[in-house]
Design a protein around this motif. Structure first.
Motif, PDB file in Angstrom:
ATOM      1  N   GLU A   1       0.853  -1.189   0.000  1.00 19.84           N
ATOM      2  CA  GLU A   1       0.000   0.000   0.000  1.00 19.84           C
ATOM      3  C   GLU A   1       0.890   1.240   0.000  1.00 19.84           C
ATOM      4  OE1 GLU A   1      -2.998   2.099   3.088  1.00 19.84           O
ATOM      5  OE2 GLU A   1      -3.297  -0.028   2.717  1.00 19.84           O
ATOM      6  N   LYS A   3       2.371   4.831   0.658  1.00 21.21           N
ATOM      7  CA  LYS A   3       2.361   5.703   1.843  1.00 21.21           C
ATOM      8  C   LYS A   3       2.524   7.152   1.395  1.00 21.21           C
ATOM      9  CE  LYS A   3       2.680   2.120   4.659  1.00 21.21           C
ATOM     10  NZ  LYS A   3       1.487   1.371   4.795  1.00 21.21           N
ATOM     11  N   GLY A   4       1.432   7.894   1.324  1.00 18.21           N
ATOM     12  CA  GLY A   4       1.494   9.312   1.014  1.00 18.21           C
ATOM     13  C   GLY A   4       1.590   9.665  -0.461  1.00 18.21           C
ATOM     14  N   ALA A   5       1.543   8.709  -1.342  1.00 23.74           N
ATOM     15  CA  ALA A   5       1.614   8.996  -2.771  1.00 23.74           C
ATOM     16  C   ALA A   5       0.214   8.921  -3.374  1.00 23.74           C
ATOM     17  CB  ALA A   5       2.520   7.979  -3.455  1.00 23.74           C
ATOM     18  N   PHE A   6       0.097   9.310  -4.614  1.00 24.74           N
ATOM     19  CA  PHE A   6      -1.184   9.210  -5.313  1.00 24.74           C
ATOM     20  C   PHE A   6      -1.041   8.361  -6.565  1.00 24.74           C
ATOM     21  CE2 PHE A   6       0.868  13.155  -6.502  1.00 24.74           C
ATOM     22  CZ  PHE A   6       0.883  13.095  -7.872  1.00 24.74           C
ATOM     23  N   SER A  57      -5.433   9.949  -8.267  1.00 24.32           N
ATOM     24  CA  SER A  57      -5.693  11.292  -7.752  1.00 24.32           C
ATOM     25  C   SER A  57      -6.989  11.864  -8.323  1.00 24.32           C
ATOM     26  CB  SER A  57      -4.519  12.210  -8.079  1.00 24.32           C
ATOM     27  OG  SER A  57      -4.348  12.292  -9.476  1.00 24.32           O
TER      28      SER A  57
END
Length: 75
Positions: A1, A3-6, A57
């Motif tokens: 998964e 972490k903090g990306a799109f 996004s």
């Protein structure tokens, strides 16, 4: 998964190569854009050949539609 990306990278190596439908990730991205109007980025652009980068996004509805197009394309 992620972490903090799109975006996420998807491994397509099972679908690519000699004797397969697409020679490489660039061919795959060109074909899915033309056939399903789905824009993916070839992993080769990120030194990850055999992968594609998918961005999430956008709205959940657009993501669902995009994943459905991808599923149909790979079938």
């Amino acid at each position: 998964e992620p972490k903090g990306a799109f975006y996420v990278f998807m491994d397509l190596s099972a679908f690519l190569g000699e004797g397969k439908r697409w020679a490489n990730d660039v061919d795959f991205c060109e074909a899915i854009l033309k056939e399903k109007a789905l824009g993916l980025v070839a992993g080769t652009a990120f030194l990850s050949p055999g992968h594609v980068r998918l961005s999430y996004s956008c709205s959940d509805d657009q993501i669902i539609k995009g994943v459905q197009r991808l599923k149909e394309f790979l079938a």
